[in-house]
Design a protein around this motif. Structure first.
Motif, PDB file in Angstrom:
ATOM      1  N   MET A 115       0.840  -1.173   0.000  1.00  0.00           N
ATOM      2  CA  MET A 115       0.000   0.000   0.000  1.00  0.00           C
ATOM      3  C   MET A 115       0.892   1.245   0.000  1.00  0.00           C
ATOM      4  SD  MET A 115      -2.647   1.147   2.838  1.00  0.00           S
ATOM      5  CE  MET A 115      -4.304   0.992   2.597  1.00  0.00           C
ATOM      6  N   GLY A 116       0.578   2.218  -0.821  1.00  0.00           N
ATOM      7  CA  GLY A 116       1.387   3.407  -0.951  1.00  0.00           C
ATOM      8  C   GLY A 116       1.177   4.387   0.191  1.00  0.00           C
ATOM      9  N   LYS A 117       2.124   5.264   0.350  1.00  0.00           N
ATOM     10  CA  LYS A 117       2.069   6.281   1.392  1.00  0.00           C
ATOM     11  C   LYS A 117       1.211   7.449   0.905  1.00  0.00           C
ATOM     12  CE  LYS A 117       5.026   9.211   4.176  1.00  0.00           C
ATOM     13  NZ  LYS A 117       6.388   9.639   4.435  1.00  0.00           N
ATOM     14  N   MET A 118       0.301   7.881   1.758  1.00  0.00           N
ATOM     15  CA  MET A 118      -0.557   9.012   1.416  1.00  0.00           C
ATOM     16  C   MET A 118      -0.070  10.230   2.194  1.00  0.00           C
ATOM     17  SD  MET A 118      -4.684   9.204   1.291  1.00  0.00           S
ATOM     18  CE  MET A 118      -5.032   9.049   3.015  1.00  0.00           C
ATOM     19  N   GLU A 119       0.083  11.362   1.512  1.00  0.00           N
ATOM     20  CA  GLU A 119       0.535  12.587   2.157  1.00  0.00           C
ATOM     21  C   GLU A 119      -0.459  13.703   1.888  1.00  0.00           C
ATOM     22  OE1 GLU A 119       4.602  13.788   1.693  1.00  0.00           O
ATOM     23  OE2 GLU A 119       5.222  11.713   1.364  1.00  0.00           O
ATOM     24  N   PHE A 120      -0.650  14.511   2.899  1.00  0.00           N
ATOM     25  CA  PHE A 120      -1.543  15.665   2.783  1.00  0.00           C
ATOM     26  C   PHE A 120      -0.674  16.910   2.865  1.00  0.00           C
ATOM     27  CE2 PHE A 120      -4.615  18.829   4.052  1.00  0.00           C
ATOM     28  CZ  PHE A 120      -5.769  18.444   3.393  1.00  0.00           C
ATOM     29  N   ASP A 121      -0.788  17.776   1.879  1.00  0.00           N
ATOM     30  CA  ASP A 121       0.022  18.995   1.833  1.00  0.00           C
ATOM     31  C   ASP A 121      -0.712  20.107   2.593  1.00  0.00           C
ATOM     32  OD1 ASP A 121       1.521  21.226   1.217  1.00  0.00           O
ATOM     33  OD2 ASP A 121       1.815  20.650  -0.877  1.00  0.00           O
ATOM     34  N   PHE A 122      -0.378  20.237   3.876  1.00  0.00           N
ATOM     35  CA  PHE A 122      -1.064  21.209   4.726  1.00  0.00           C
ATOM     36  C   PHE A 122      -0.797  22.644   4.287  1.00  0.00           C
ATOM     37  CE2 PHE A 122      -0.854  17.462   7.457  1.00  0.00           C
ATOM     38  CZ  PHE A 122      -2.179  17.388   7.876  1.00  0.00           C
ATOM     39  N   ARG A 123       0.416  22.926   3.846  1.00  0.00           N
ATOM     40  CA  ARG A 123       0.726  24.289   3.385  1.00  0.00           C
ATOM     41  C   ARG A 123      -0.109  24.664   2.168  1.00  0.00           C
ATOM     42  NH1 ARG A 123       6.825  23.751   3.210  1.00  0.00           N
ATOM     43  NH2 ARG A 123       7.120  23.148   5.346  1.00  0.00           N
ATOM     44  N   LYS A 124      -0.213  23.737   1.254  1.00  0.00           N
ATOM     45  CA  LYS A 124      -1.014  24.002   0.051  1.00  0.00           C
ATOM     46  C   LYS A 124      -2.485  24.186   0.421  1.00  0.00           C
ATOM     47  CE  LYS A 124      -1.965  22.348  -4.592  1.00  0.00           C
ATOM     48  NZ  LYS A 124      -1.651  21.347  -5.613  1.00  0.00           N
ATOM     49  N   GLU A 177      -9.177  18.269  10.906  1.00  0.00           N
ATOM     50  CA  GLU A 177      -9.479  16.862  11.193  1.00  0.00           C
ATOM     51  C   GLU A 177      -8.388  15.945  10.639  1.00  0.00           C
ATOM     52  OE1 GLU A 177     -11.652  13.664  12.821  1.00  0.00           O
ATOM     53  OE2 GLU A 177     -11.613  15.817  13.224  1.00  0.00           O
ATOM     54  N   VAL A 178      -7.922  16.223   9.432  1.00  0.00           N
ATOM     55  CA  VAL A 178      -6.844  15.414   8.861  1.00  0.00           C
ATOM     56  C   VAL A 178      -5.591  15.552   9.716  1.00  0.00           C
ATOM     57  CG1 VAL A 178      -5.271  15.172   6.883  1.00  0.00           C
ATOM     58  CG2 VAL A 178      -7.731  15.450   6.496  1.00  0.00           C
ATOM     59  N   ARG A 179      -5.290  16.767  10.140  1.00  0.00           N
ATOM     60  CA  ARG A 179      -4.117  17.000  10.990  1.00  0.00           C
ATOM     61  C   ARG A 179      -4.256  16.237  12.315  1.00  0.00           C
ATOM     62  NH1 ARG A 179      -2.997  22.582  10.472  1.00  0.00           N
ATOM     63  NH2 ARG A 179      -1.283  22.123   9.089  1.00  0.00           N
ATOM     64  N   ARG A 180      -5.445  16.276  12.900  1.00  0.00           N
ATOM     65  CA  ARG A 180      -5.705  15.580  14.162  1.00  0.00           C
ATOM     66  C   ARG A 180      -5.531  14.067  13.986  1.00  0.00           C
ATOM     67  NH1 ARG A 180      -9.283  12.829  16.807  1.00  0.00           N
ATOM     68  NH2 ARG A 180     -10.880  12.814  15.203  1.00  0.00           N
ATOM     69  N   LYS A 181      -6.104  13.544  12.900  1.00  0.00           N
ATOM     70  CA  LYS A 181      -6.004  12.101  12.647  1.00  0.00           C
ATOM     71  C   LYS A 181      -4.562  11.692  12.347  1.00  0.00           C
ATOM     72  CE  LYS A 181     -10.657  11.064  11.648  1.00  0.00           C
ATOM     73  NZ  LYS A 181     -11.260  10.088  12.498  1.00  0.00           N
ATOM     74  N   GLU A 182      -3.846  12.546  11.639  1.00  0.00           N
ATOM     75  CA  GLU A 182      -2.448  12.248  11.341  1.00  0.00           C
ATOM     76  C   GLU A 182      -1.628  12.209  12.635  1.00  0.00           C
ATOM     77  OE1 GLU A 182       0.524  14.904   9.072  1.00  0.00           O
ATOM     78  OE2 GLU A 182      -0.448  13.666   7.544  1.00  0.00           O
ATOM     79  N   ALA A 209      -2.489   9.000  14.437  1.00  0.00           N
ATOM     80  CA  ALA A 209      -1.847   7.841  13.791  1.00  0.00           C
ATOM     81  C   ALA A 209      -0.369   7.803  14.149  1.00  0.00           C
ATOM     82  CB  ALA A 209      -2.041   7.906  12.285  1.00  0.00           C
ATOM     83  N   LEU A 210       0.270   8.960  14.155  1.00  0.00           N
ATOM     84  CA  LEU A 210       1.685   9.036  14.500  1.00  0.00           C
ATOM     85  C   LEU A 210       1.909   8.607  15.951  1.00  0.00           C
ATOM     86  CD1 LEU A 210       4.509   9.807  13.545  1.00  0.00           C
ATOM     87  CD2 LEU A 210       4.025  12.153  14.262  1.00  0.00           C
ATOM     88  N   THR A 211       1.026   9.027  16.829  1.00  0.00           N
ATOM     89  CA  THR A 211       1.107   8.649  18.238  1.00  0.00           C
ATOM     90  C   THR A 211       0.969   7.142  18.388  1.00  0.00           C
ATOM     91  OG1 THR A 211       0.168  10.768  18.912  1.00  0.00           O
ATOM     92  CG2 THR A 211       0.100   9.006  20.535  1.00  0.00           C
TER      93      THR A 211
END
Length: 97
Positions: free
Chosen positions: A1-10, A83-88, A91-93
């Motif tokens: 499964m590929g890595k999904m990234e969210f561009d918060f700055r964009k 919400e994406v930032r919170r979930k990320e 997940a990291l935690t």
């Protein structure tokens, strides 16, 4: 499964752009558009002028609706980013635990 990234700055940049467009439209309606409509109504009378002013009023209403929609879209987008930032972070935690 590929890595999904969210561009918060964009995402934040796009949110600011939506808000800036709404601000610009608001300034136009509040000053330039209103002033122009006043000048036209003072310089033109009759049935044609009345019809034009009614149409101009409907256009102004549509612009104001667009401003509300832009602000609403920016707000929803901002909520999604939070919400994406919170979930990320969650997940990291979980991964680091």
């Amino acid at each position: 499964m590929g890595k999904m990234e969210f561009d918060f700055r964009k995402a934040e940049s796009q949110i600011r752009e939506l808000e800036n467009i709404a601000d610009d439209l608001e300034r136009i309606v509040a000053s330039g558009y209103a002033d122009t409509m006043q000048e036209i109504s003072g310089a033109w009378s009759g049935a044609g002028a009345d019809a034009y002013m009614k149409k101009a009023g409907r256009v102004q209403d549509k612009i104001e609706d667009t401003i509300k929609d832009l602000r609403s879209t920016a707000g929803v987008y901002r909520d999604i980013v939070k919400e994406v930032r919170r979930k990320e972070q969650h997940a990291l935690t979980c991964v680091l635990s």
